[in-house]
Scaffold this motif. Structure first.
Motif, short mmCIF file in Angstrom:
data_model
loop_
_atom_site.label_atom_id
_atom_site.label_comp_id
_atom_site.label_asym_id
_atom_site.label_seq_id
_atom_site.Cartn_x
_atom_site.Cartn_y
_atom_site.Cartn_z
N PRO A 117 0.75 -1.17 0.02
CA PRO A 117 0.15 -0.09 -0.09
C PRO A 117 0.84 1.03 0.24
N ASN A 118 0.45 2.35 -0.54
CA ASN A 118 0.97 3.61 -0.64
C ASN A 118 0.91 4.70 0.30
N SER A 119 -0.53 4.76 0.66
CA SER A 119 -0.86 5.80 1.53
C SER A 119 -2.29 5.27 2.34
N PHE A 120 -2.70 6.09 3.19
CA PHE A 120 -4.07 5.95 3.77
C PHE A 120 -4.99 7.07 3.81
N GLN A 121 -6.10 6.73 4.07
CA GLN A 121 -6.92 8.10 4.35
C GLN A 121 -6.97 8.18 5.82
N PRO A 122 -6.73 9.36 6.46
CA PRO A 122 -6.54 9.99 7.47
C PRO A 122 -7.79 10.07 8.40
#
Length: 541
Positions: A117-122
């Motif tokens: 995975p590259n990022s996340f919803q904060p």
């Protein structure tokens, strides 16, 4: 390719099998009953975090979390920070020699890239986990105004980022927008009596254009899946519930807003930052900072290279778990178990407890996906894709109908700072999924060639030099597919375990929670609460 794009299973491909068939000690003395002085022992008696064992000579804990990926580590962290009184003794076991599971961050030669995975919803849950892990000052957020693009008819067209964009964006025709608006208001065919696929639900509610130009590529990005087979109820349950609760999508939104006014949320934790707009998050040195920080805080409660070989139910409350470890065979007695390993790993382990549960878990499908990280000099980017000389945006999605093999590409160096040296652009592309399982027969050069060929059709100058190849990670079993019947299989497994008397054994991980990284964290808090409630109600009577 949403914020938490490609949330792979809790284990990388090298640890697909945690079960050794027919494993038996060569000598009875190989069955280690660890004393409290043993280096391998985590002898924590009830009511004491790291004290002496309540029964000398054995590892005895309140909860064993099986799997050291993000779901397992966050479950243990939630138990430690929010439920230490009810669950004082926790052990996390991981078959590999590292934590993090699907999260792999690599730093080399001035580049920093992700191979899962590259990022996340904060979300608040995600931010709480980061802060509880000591990473508040390491949080980074993308530009909330960074556009997302979809490839259509050879052009990269922006996706609307807010309601005021809807009348003006090019991706849908005027007729397509009208169809979507009327459908959202409820002027569309009624729901059928059967479980709908994502394709069926979206075409019925919002029309063909919304499906083909927005939702189909979104499904490819988030699930690497086939929307004709994905379940709307299972994969996008919150949207599905809008129609169920409000009679239409818009009706459901209004009803949800009314419910929030009547039942406002508790006051927000003042420690949490307030990200602006529709942004995404990561950490200064990549996503791997989170599992590393949690593991450091848990200390010797995390055991690496511990391969679970069997789970046996005790006559009373609890279980005995047998592990193959660097110290030999070790047995752990625990009141509760949370399995955060992939369903195909959990299935054979649960076979002796419930054939029905094992059979249900064996039905979930994980297609292959490859993450390809490559870099070009800025001058290789097509001029029309630059803004003031820079590549701006989150990334791009590619509908299957547009004649490209790559599912989508993230503009990693545009999204977060310090991801590439000056003058270079870092791109992370995903390829494979349910509609392209043939990637398993290709070598790394083939995959890089396919990605480079696709990018030269819309983003990279056709005459640009060959890219700098940084990393190619192939995940043979990547993302669990929430196909039609998924929730029935999951409920069947949980019900079968309950029917077999397996109290205190909980299923976790992304096939339960959802594939988004943030959803795995939210589910970890939920799992911790279940463990705490169970022990408070049953174990200490």
């Amino acid at each position: 390719m949403a914020a938490s794009a490609f949330s792979f299973p809790a284990k990388p491909p090298s640890s697909i099998s945690l079960v050794r068939e027919g494993l038996r000690p060569r000598n009875p003395r190989q069955l280690v009953r660890c004393s409290v002085t043993s280096e391998a022992a985590v002898s924590m008696g009830r009511g004491s975090g790291d004290g002496d064992a309540s029964t000398a000579g054995k590892i005895s804990v309140d909860c064993v979390v099986v799997g050291g990926g993000i779901s397992g580590l966050c479950t243990a962290q939630a138990l430690a920070t929010r439920h230490a009184g009810a669950v004082p003794a926790v052990l996390v076991t991981e078959a590999q020699d590292r934590v993090g599971g699907n999260i792999i961050t690599v730093e080399r030669d001035g580049f920093l890239w992700e191979e899962g995975p590259n990022s996340f919803q904060p979300s608040d849950a995600m931010l709480s986990m980061a802060i509880d892990s000591g990473l508040k000052d390491d949080l980074v957020f993308g530009d909330p105004n960074a556009p997302r693009f979809v490839l259509w008819n050879g052009k990269l067209l922006p996706v609307p980022s807010k309601p005021t964009d809807l009348p003006f964006f090019e991706l849908l025709s005027f007729g397509g927008k009208l169809r979507a608006g009327f459908g959202a208001l409820g002027i569309r065919p009624p729901p059928p009596g059967n479980e709908e696929s994502v394709e069926e639900f979206v075409r019925r509610n919002l029309g063909d254009e919304v499906f083909e130009r927005l939702i189909e590529p979104f499904c490819s990005g988030v699930y690497a899946g086939d929307p004709s087979k994905l379940s709307m109820k299972a994969a996008f349950g919150r949207v599905w519930k809008l129609e169920q609760n409000g009679g239409s999508i818009i009706g459901g939104v209004f009803k949800s807003l009314q419910g929030r006014k009547k039942n406002p949320k508790p006051a927000r934790d003042p420690r949490l930052p307030k990200p602006k707009g529709q942004t995404v998050g990561s950490f200064r040195k990549g996503l791997s900072m989170l599992p590393s920080a949690i593991s450091s805080r848990l200390g010797n409660k995390v055991k690496l290279s511990w391969k679970l070989t069997s789970i046996k139910k005790l006559d009373g409350l609890g279980y005995t778990l047998m592990y193959e470890t660097p110290e030999g065979l070790i047995s752990v007695e625990t009141k509760t178990v949370v399995l955060t390993i992939p369903s195909y790993v959990a299935s054979p382990l649960l076979q002796p407890l419930s054939n029905e549960a094992a059979d249900s878990l064996s039905k979930f499908y994980y297609p292959p996906v490859a993450a390809v990280s490559i870099s070009y000099p800025k001058e290789a980017i097509r001029r029309e894709r630059l803004v003031d000389g820079e590549l701006v945006g989150f990334g791009q999605l590619h509908p299957r109908s547009q004649g490209v093999e790559t599912l989508g590409t993230l503009y990693s160096s545009s999204l977060f700072g310090n991801r590439a040296p000056p003058g270079r652009v870092l791109l992370l592309s995903y390829i494979g999924g349910s509609t392209n399982t043939e990637i398993l027969s290709k070598n790394e050069s083939d995959l890089v060639e396919a990605v480079d060929r696709d990018l030269r059709k819309m983003l990279i100058n056709p005459t640009a030099k060959e890219p700098l190849v940084l990393g190619v990670r192939v995940w043979p079993r990547a993302i669990p597919q929430f196909l039609i019947g998924h929730l029935d299989h999951l409920e069947g497994a949980q019900g079968a375990l309950a029917g077999a008397g397996c109290r205190g054994l909980f299923l976790g991980g992304n096939y339960v929670a959802g594939v988004a990284l943030g959803r795995c964290v939210e589910s970890a808090y939920e799992s911790a609460q279940l463990v705490s409630n169970f022990l408070s109600q049953y174990a200490y009577r």
